[in-house]
Write a protein that holds these residues in place. Structure first.
Motif, mmCIF file in Angstrom:
data_model
loop_
_atom_site.group_PDB
_atom_site.id
_atom_site.type_symbol
_atom_site.label_atom_id
_atom_site.label_comp_id
_atom_site.label_asym_id
_atom_site.label_seq_id
_atom_site.Cartn_x
_atom_site.Cartn_y
_atom_site.Cartn_z
ATOM 1 N N ALA A 86 0.814 -1.215 0.000
ATOM 2 C CA ALA A 86 0.000 0.000 0.000
ATOM 3 C C ALA A 86 0.849 1.266 0.000
ATOM 4 C CB ALA A 86 -0.944 -0.003 1.200
ATOM 5 N N ASN A 87 1.915 1.294 0.766
ATOM 6 C CA ASN A 87 2.716 2.514 0.824
ATOM 7 C C ASN A 87 3.384 2.788 -0.518
ATOM 8 O OD1 ASN A 87 3.932 4.717 2.584
ATOM 9 N ND2 ASN A 87 5.753 3.798 1.666
ATOM 10 N N ALA A 88 3.879 1.744 -1.162
ATOM 11 C CA ALA A 88 4.534 1.921 -2.467
ATOM 12 C C ALA A 88 3.570 2.516 -3.484
ATOM 13 C CB ALA A 88 5.082 0.586 -2.971
ATOM 14 N N VAL A 89 2.347 1.979 -3.527
ATOM 15 C CA VAL A 89 1.359 2.479 -4.483
ATOM 16 C C VAL A 89 0.934 3.895 -4.110
ATOM 17 C CG1 VAL A 89 -0.894 2.085 -5.537
ATOM 18 C CG2 VAL A 89 0.574 0.136 -4.987
ATOM 19 N N LYS A 90 0.744 4.130 -2.833
ATOM 20 C CA LYS A 90 0.365 5.475 -2.381
ATOM 21 C C LYS A 90 1.382 6.515 -2.860
ATOM 22 C CE LYS A 90 2.060 7.117 1.211
ATOM 23 N NZ LYS A 90 2.540 7.289 2.607
ATOM 24 N N GLU A 91 2.658 6.223 -2.677
ATOM 25 C CA GLU A 91 3.685 7.184 -3.087
ATOM 26 C C GLU A 91 3.633 7.445 -4.587
ATOM 27 O OE1 GLU A 91 7.545 6.018 -1.731
ATOM 28 O OE2 GLU A 91 7.051 6.291 0.395
ATOM 29 N N LEU A 92 3.391 6.388 -5.372
ATOM 30 C CA LEU A 92 3.338 6.572 -6.819
ATOM 31 C C LEU A 92 2.087 7.353 -7.230
ATOM 32 C CD1 LEU A 92 4.941 5.978 -9.365
ATOM 33 C CD2 LEU A 92 3.550 3.927 -9.696
ATOM 34 N N VAL A 138 -7.219 4.410 1.387
ATOM 35 C CA VAL A 138 -7.181 5.164 2.640
ATOM 36 C C VAL A 138 -5.863 5.912 2.770
ATOM 37 C CG1 VAL A 138 -7.022 4.915 5.146
ATOM 38 C CG2 VAL A 138 -8.862 3.780 3.907
ATOM 39 N N GLN A 139 -4.759 5.240 2.438
ATOM 40 C CA GLN A 139 -3.460 5.910 2.540
ATOM 41 C C GLN A 139 -3.353 7.067 1.547
ATOM 42 O OE1 GLN A 139 0.254 3.956 3.004
ATOM 43 N NE2 GLN A 139 -0.594 2.136 3.982
ATOM 44 N N VAL A 140 -3.865 6.858 0.339
ATOM 45 C CA VAL A 140 -3.851 7.942 -0.657
ATOM 46 C C VAL A 140 -4.669 9.125 -0.166
ATOM 47 C CG1 VAL A 140 -4.655 8.598 -2.963
ATOM 48 C CG2 VAL A 140 -3.421 6.448 -2.642
ATOM 49 N N ALA A 159 3.821 -1.320 -7.387
ATOM 50 C CA ALA A 159 4.390 -1.989 -6.213
ATOM 51 C C ALA A 159 5.858 -2.337 -6.408
ATOM 52 C CB ALA A 159 3.594 -3.248 -5.910
ATOM 53 N N SER A 160 6.472 -1.733 -7.401
ATOM 54 C CA SER A 160 7.860 -2.108 -7.729
ATOM 55 C C SER A 160 8.862 -1.343 -6.872
ATOM 56 C CB SER A 160 8.125 -1.860 -9.220
ATOM 57 O OG SER A 160 7.363 -2.740 -10.000
ATOM 58 N N THR A 161 8.886 -1.684 -5.602
ATOM 59 C CA THR A 161 9.915 -1.196 -4.692
ATOM 60 C C THR A 161 10.451 -2.402 -3.927
ATOM 61 O OG1 THR A 161 8.459 -0.847 -2.773
ATOM 62 C CG2 THR A 161 8.607 0.954 -4.378
ATOM 63 N N PRO A 162 11.701 -2.366 -3.522
ATOM 64 C CA PRO A 162 12.219 -3.506 -2.748
ATOM 65 C C PRO A 162 11.469 -3.685 -1.437
ATOM 66 C CG PRO A 162 13.812 -1.692 -2.817
ATOM 67 C CD PRO A 162 12.750 -1.375 -3.816
#
Length: 387
Positions: A84-90, A149-151, A274-277
């Motif tokens: 979720a955090n990775a997608v939120k940031e993008l 929710v995070q977005v 979701a492409s983050t380590p």
């Protein structure tokens, strides 16, 4: 020893949580107890009879034949919230790219390589790439799950006016949602009133083409749309027409499409959501936890085709039964044990749609004859004994 088939490269951070004394992992197994998968398509795979569960290291399960698995008693897990955090940031990045023409400006500057006095030349053309700030604008978030929710909360922090729509908003989601987010119950309110719209819903028959010619016509002129969820949520031809006409000022998608790539005000990414380590590690750890809890204790958590169920396990003989959600299943199963003089010491049962799952801790190890009697109960799909 449990064999775990790897259909994609799975983060070592996750796999290291599997006890090597209990688990073997390989891409080469032909007989296996569990599957760990990311994007590999499994619809045409002939699963071995021994397969008990599949864990998708990610949220979407469109690459897995979920219904077929249910009929075969194979539990399918996903990992909601792990990325979720990775997608939120993008998404936040996408909102800015949709506004400020950052990608277009960067590409133009790159085209100036070799130009004398490149600095002033580049600055001279900046007016072409000017765009509005997102602060003070109205953002519509369609879908208030873990990512939505995070977005929504992040956008509130950026001084946007945030409207959220989700007819299935969970208690947990509601508790995490900022009080500043206006929760609306009619999707058309999002379409009609928001300057930016971002979609965060699963791909289902009733969400396919959620953004279509009809919904686009309801939107404000110059709306900016972000789709990092699933490509099929947006009717590409309708979106291309809306971009060409200027109805949609900008569209950011994580899913490549020829007709969208032709549009000047579209930004298409190579499925980077979701492409983050960190995301890959989180998804792998959650997926590994799900299959190990199921294989060792019978616990189902985050299943998409069977009910979640956890019964505290302190050892002994545990019988796990996947069956149809029909009357008298529990009575028939308990009758088999009582007829053999076996006491049920603890149990749990949950249902989900047409399927149900029952755990019974019993006083003696069921013999093969007892297991055959259980399998003969009408509606029984699979039985497994943990000891």
């Amino acid at each position: 020893m449990f064999n775990v088939k790897l259909y994609n490269k799975i983060s070592r951070v996750g796999l290291d949580n599997l006890d090597p004394a209990k688990y073997a992992c390989s891409e080469d197994f032909t007989d296996y107890d569990a599957v760990l998968v990311r994007s590999a398509k499994l619809h045409d795979v002939a699963f071995p009879e021994n397969l008990k569960c599949i864990a998708r290291a990610g949220a979407g399960v469109n690459n897995i034949p979920v219904e077929k698995c249910a009929e075969q008693g194979i539990v399918v897990f996903n990992t909601p919230g792990a990325n979720a955090n990775a997608v939120k940031e993008l998404v936040i990045c996408a909102l800015l790219m949709a506004s400020r023409k950052i990608v277009q400006g960067a590409n133009w500057v790159r085209s100036l390589k070799g130009t004398p006095d490149i600095g002033p030349a580049a600055e001279k053309g900046k007016a072409t790439y000017a765009g509005p700030e997102i602060a003070g604008k109205r953002l519509g978030v369609v879908g208030l799950g873990a990512i939505g929710v995070q977005v929504a909360n992040a956008a509130v922090g950026l001084d946007m006016e945030v409207w959220g729509y989700d007819p299935f908003l969970s208690v947990d989601g509601a508790l995490k949602l900022s009080r500043s987010v206006k929760h609306v119950t009619d999707l058309n309110e999002i379409f009609a009133n928001c300057d930016y719209i971002t979609v965060h819903v699963p791909l289902l028959p009733d969400t396919q083409d959620l953004i279509c010619a009809e919904s686009l016509a309801k939107m404000k002129d110059g709306v900016r749309v972000v789709n990092l969820a699933r490509g099929e949520l947006v009717d590409e031809q309708a979106m291309a027409a809306a971009l060409a006409s200027g109805k949609v000022a900008a569209y950011v998608s994580d899913f490549a499409s020829d007709c969208i790539l032709e549009q000047e005000n579209a930004i298409v990414l190579p499925h980077l959501g979701a492409s983050t380590p960190e995301s890959e590690d989180n998804c792998a750890k959650m997926a590994v936890y799900e299959i190990s809890e199921f294989l060792e204790k019978g616990t189902i958590r985050n299943s998409v085709n069977f009910p979640n169920l956890k019964v505290p396990y302190e050892g002994g003989f545990r019988v796990c039964m996947i069956h149809r959600n029909v009357p008298n299943m529990i009575g028939a199963a308990t009758g088999v044990f009582s007829s053999k003089g076996v006491n049920i010491e603890n149990m749990g049962n949950r249902s989900k749609g047409e399927f149900a799952y029952t755990i019974m801790d019993v006083s003696a190890e069921p013999d093969e004859a007892m297991l055959e009697d259980l399998r003969a109960v009408e509606g029984m799909i699979s039985i497994r004994v943990i000891k």
